[in-house]
Design a protein around this motif. Structure first.
Motif, PDB file in Angstrom:
ATOM      1  N   MET A  49       0.938  -1.310   0.135  1.00 42.89           N
ATOM      2  CA  MET A  49      -0.030  -0.054  -0.134  1.00 42.89           C
ATOM      3  C   MET A  49       1.035   1.288  -0.090  1.00 42.89           C
ATOM      4  SD  MET A  49      -3.159   0.630   0.191  1.00 42.89           S
ATOM      5  CE  MET A  49      -3.819  -0.753   1.098  1.00 42.89           C
ATOM      6  N   SER A  50       0.464   2.293  -0.890  1.00 35.69           N
ATOM      7  CA  SER A  50       1.359   3.360  -0.998  1.00 35.69           C
ATOM      8  C   SER A  50       0.267   4.492  -1.271  1.00 35.69           C
ATOM      9  CB  SER A  50       2.404   3.333  -2.018  1.00 35.69           C
ATOM     10  OG  SER A  50       1.654   3.359  -3.385  1.00 35.69           O
ATOM     11  N   ILE A  51       0.917   5.696  -0.407  1.00 36.03           N
ATOM     12  CA  ILE A  51       0.121   6.816  -0.779  1.00 36.03           C
ATOM     13  C   ILE A  51       0.825   8.109  -1.376  1.00 36.03           C
ATOM     14  CG2 ILE A  51       0.455   7.766   1.571  1.00 36.03           C
ATOM     15  CD1 ILE A  51      -2.019   9.086   1.558  1.00 36.03           C
ATOM     16  N   ARG A  52       0.496   8.718  -2.384  1.00 34.07           N
ATOM     17  CA  ARG A  52       1.189   9.853  -2.895  1.00 34.07           C
ATOM     18  C   ARG A  52       0.348  11.188  -2.975  1.00 34.07           C
ATOM     19  NH1 ARG A  52       0.562  10.032  -8.753  1.00 34.07           N
ATOM     20  NH2 ARG A  52      -0.606   8.359  -9.512  1.00 34.07           N
ATOM     21  N   GLU A  56      -6.926   4.408   6.924  1.00 36.45           N
ATOM     22  CA  GLU A  56      -5.889   4.368   7.709  1.00 36.45           C
ATOM     23  C   GLU A  56      -4.481   4.955   7.115  1.00 36.45           C
ATOM     24  OE1 GLU A  56      -5.730   0.004   8.969  1.00 36.45           O
ATOM     25  OE2 GLU A  56      -7.438   0.535  10.182  1.00 36.45           O
ATOM     26  N   GLU A  57      -4.394   4.707   5.760  1.00 35.31           N
ATOM     27  CA  GLU A  57      -3.203   5.201   5.166  1.00 35.31           C
ATOM     28  C   GLU A  57      -3.302   6.938   5.142  1.00 35.31           C
ATOM     29  OE1 GLU A  57      -0.357   4.385   3.631  1.00 35.31           O
ATOM     30  OE2 GLU A  57      -0.633   2.367   4.300  1.00 35.31           O
ATOM     31  N   ILE A 106      -3.588  10.129  -3.196  1.00 30.98           N
ATOM     32  CA  ILE A 106      -3.867   9.000  -4.230  1.00 30.98           C
ATOM     33  C   ILE A 106      -3.301   7.517  -3.530  1.00 30.98           C
ATOM     34  CG2 ILE A 106      -3.428   7.590  -6.177  1.00 30.98           C
ATOM     35  CD1 ILE A 106      -4.882  10.397  -6.457  1.00 30.98           C
ATOM     36  N   VAL A 107      -4.089   6.589  -3.184  1.00 28.61           N
ATOM     37  CA  VAL A 107      -3.618   5.366  -2.511  1.00 28.61           C
ATOM     38  C   VAL A 107      -3.650   4.309  -3.372  1.00 28.61           C
ATOM     39  CG1 VAL A 107      -4.251   3.787  -0.621  1.00 28.61           C
ATOM     40  CG2 VAL A 107      -4.462   6.324   0.012  1.00 28.61           C
ATOM     41  N   GLU A 108      -2.662   3.601  -3.425  1.00 31.54           N
ATOM     42  CA  GLU A 108      -2.584   2.555  -4.525  1.00 31.54           C
ATOM     43  C   GLU A 108      -1.947   1.098  -3.873  1.00 31.54           C
ATOM     44  OE1 GLU A 108      -1.240   4.728  -8.735  1.00 31.54           O
ATOM     45  OE2 GLU A 108       0.136   4.879  -6.979  1.00 31.54           O
ATOM     46  N   ARG A 109      -2.424   0.295  -4.582  1.00 32.38           N
ATOM     47  CA  ARG A 109      -1.860  -1.198  -4.073  1.00 32.38           C
ATOM     48  C   ARG A 109      -1.286  -1.904  -5.362  1.00 32.38           C
ATOM     49  NH1 ARG A 109      -4.943  -5.269  -0.342  1.00 32.38           N
ATOM     50  NH2 ARG A 109      -4.033  -4.037   1.330  1.00 32.38           N
ATOM     51  N   ASP A 110      -0.206  -2.224  -5.549  1.00 30.43           N
ATOM     52  CA  ASP A 110       0.367  -2.879  -6.713  1.00 30.43           C
ATOM     53  C   ASP A 110       0.197  -1.994  -7.845  1.00 30.43           C
ATOM     54  OD1 ASP A 110       1.444  -4.912  -4.836  1.00 30.43           O
ATOM     55  OD2 ASP A 110      -0.379  -5.952  -5.008  1.00 30.43           O
ATOM     56  N   HIS A 116     -12.428  -1.543   0.386  1.00 31.08           N
ATOM     57  CA  HIS A 116     -11.070  -1.039   0.909  1.00 31.08           C
ATOM     58  C   HIS A 116     -11.020   0.110   1.949  1.00 31.08           C
ATOM     59  CE1 HIS A 116      -8.800  -3.783  -1.812  1.00 31.08           C
ATOM     60  NE2 HIS A 116      -9.958  -4.018  -2.384  1.00 31.08           N
ATOM     61  N   GLU A 117     -12.289   0.498   2.296  1.00 29.61           N
ATOM     62  CA  GLU A 117     -12.406   1.721   3.011  1.00 29.61           C
ATOM     63  C   GLU A 117     -11.504   1.727   4.233  1.00 29.61           C
ATOM     64  OE1 GLU A 117     -16.466   0.673   0.828  1.00 29.61           O
ATOM     65  OE2 GLU A 117     -14.851  -0.297   2.202  1.00 29.61           O
ATOM     66  N   ARG A 118     -11.559   0.784   4.798  1.00 27.90           N
ATOM     67  CA  ARG A 118     -10.646   0.768   6.373  1.00 27.90           C
ATOM     68  C   ARG A 118      -9.200   0.898   5.951  1.00 27.90           C
ATOM     69  NH1 ARG A 118      -7.486  -2.439   8.662  1.00 27.90           N
ATOM     70  NH2 ARG A 118      -7.801  -4.179   7.277  1.00 27.90           N
ATOM     71  N   GLU A 119      -8.445   0.505   5.111  1.00 22.38           N
ATOM     72  CA  GLU A 119      -7.244   0.569   4.557  1.00 22.38           C
ATOM     73  C   GLU A 119      -6.988   1.850   3.991  1.00 22.38           C
ATOM     74  OE1 GLU A 119      -5.876  -2.299   1.785  1.00 22.38           O
ATOM     75  OE2 GLU A 119      -7.889  -2.970   1.471  1.00 22.38           O
TER      76      GLU A 119
END
Length: 386
Positions: A1-4, A107-108, A55-59, A101-104
């Motif tokens: 998980m990453s945030i930019r 949390e980010e 922006i929150v992304e995963r993979d 995916h609301e919780r994650e």
């Protein structure tokens, strides 16, 4: 998980396709969470250097977007804070998050929002719908990050649930509403040939949109109100939404003509089998025909024919909405900060703003009454001559 963080309009534009896919991945969203709505608002009202899209992304896959910008004034007071893009022109504002995916996502997001508190002193997100699946997750994650949270009711909206057929829908209405549904339309048809237009081609949309703008402006001028189309950027934004929303398939305009002239209109948006009645207008000189109710009935008939489940009249507590069986829904205003002084400043600004609104309302009422008193002798004379 990453945030930019996205801060440029070019990066914003490049998000179009992934944003559209994300918005379609949750039934929580409305047209106001679309890329088209947010990007158009930013193009016409945004200021360089103030965009703050998280922006929150995963993979490499988009999980969620926080459509925020840095505002420098809070109800007229100097205060740097984060707010939703499209505020003041959208009735339902929210984060854009993939279902499940609301919780994650939050949390980010929330720790990152707290980390930037030297640049923005608080987070101010308004018009959060009570039905939002994001709201409980947002409040839970925010409570773990911010020491101060305020949740207040905002202006309510009104929505009408639809039946499978027009006949079964009318049967749910009160006695007076059932009687008036057809009566208003028959009175209008007795005096004028009428036509309901739902433009489908670009040329038709442009002509009908221009007719709607003139109708809306004439109504606001007669009521001494501030028109949505009162400035060049505002009109350009609405034109942009008409074009982009039509291309995306969710813009819809109903326009009623009587004797060849537009007399009532409803400009709105279709999403998840719901029609959002964004703006409504009517010709003041046709008020005796209750043309607003006539057009509302025709629009509801069309919604039912399209198997849509709801017409959302959105912000405002006007009585006509309840004649159609409207039910009130609430929005919420959420503020986050780590400073008690900042929160106190926002409360003081809100109190002063409410006082000014009451004062402005009284002045507008006095001006309207004065205008009507001046018009009365002429009206009586005209009636006598007739």
């Amino acid at each position: 998980m990453s945030i930019r963080l996205v801060t440029s309009e070019e990066e914003f534009a490049a998000l179009a396709e992934s944003w559209r896919e994300l918005q379609g991945a949750s039934p929580n969203h409305t047209p106001f969470q679309s890329w088209e709505w947010n990007y158009s608002w930013w193009r016409h009202f945004g200021r360089p250097g103030r965009l703050r899209l998280f922006i929150v992304e995963r993979d490499g896959r988009l999980i969620g977007v926080a459509p925020l910008f840095l505002a420098t004034r809070y109800l007229g007071w100097p205060l740097h804070h984060l707010a939703f893009i499209a505020r003041k022109r959208a009735d339902y504002l929210d984060f854009v998050v993939r279902a499940g995916h609301e919780r994650e996502f939050f949390e980010e997001l929330c720790p990152r929002l707290l980390a930037g508190s030297r640049e923005w002193r608080c987070i101010d997100v308004r018009d959060f719908p009570e039905s939002s699946t994001n709201l409980p997750h947002f409040l839970r994650a925010a409570s773990a990050s911010f020491p101060l949270i305020s949740v207040q009711p905002a202006e309510s909206c009104v929505a009408v649930s639809l039946e499978a057929t027009w006949e079964s829908f009318v049967a749910t209405l009160g006695k007076n509403a059932r009687r008036n549904v057809g009566r208003y339309r028959r009175h209008l048809e007795a005096d004028f040939p009428i036509e309901l237009r739902i433009p489908a081609t670009p040329d038709e949309r442009e002509r009908c949109f221009n007719d709607f703008v003139r109708l809306y402006r004439s109504l606001r001028e007669s009521e001494d109100g501030a028109p949505v189309y009162g400035s060049a950027p505002a009109l350009a934004f609405e034109q942009d939404i008409c074009r982009r929303g039509a291309e995306a398939g969710w813009f819809r305009l109903y326009l009623l003509y009587a004797g060849g002239q537009p007399v009532s209109g409803c400009l709105g948006y279709v999403w998840n089998r719901k029609f959002y009645a964004g703006l409504m207008a009517r010709a003041p000189e046709f008020e005796k025909y209750s043309i607003g109710m006539t057009l509302s009935g025709m629009a509801i008939q069309d919604c039912i024919a399209n198997h849509w489940t709801e017409i959302d009249f959105m912000r405002g507590d006007e009585s006509f909405k309840y004649q159609w069986g409207g039910v009130r829904k609430h929005n919420y205003h959420v503020k986050l900060s780590n400073s008690g002084v900042v929160m106190a400043r926002t409360y003081a600004a809100e109190w002063m703003y409410r006082c000014l609104l009451r004062l402005k309302g009284l002045k507008r009422l006095r001006a309207l009454l004065s205008k009507r008193r001046r018009a009365t002798p002429a009206g009586i004379g005209a009636a006598a001559r007739a």
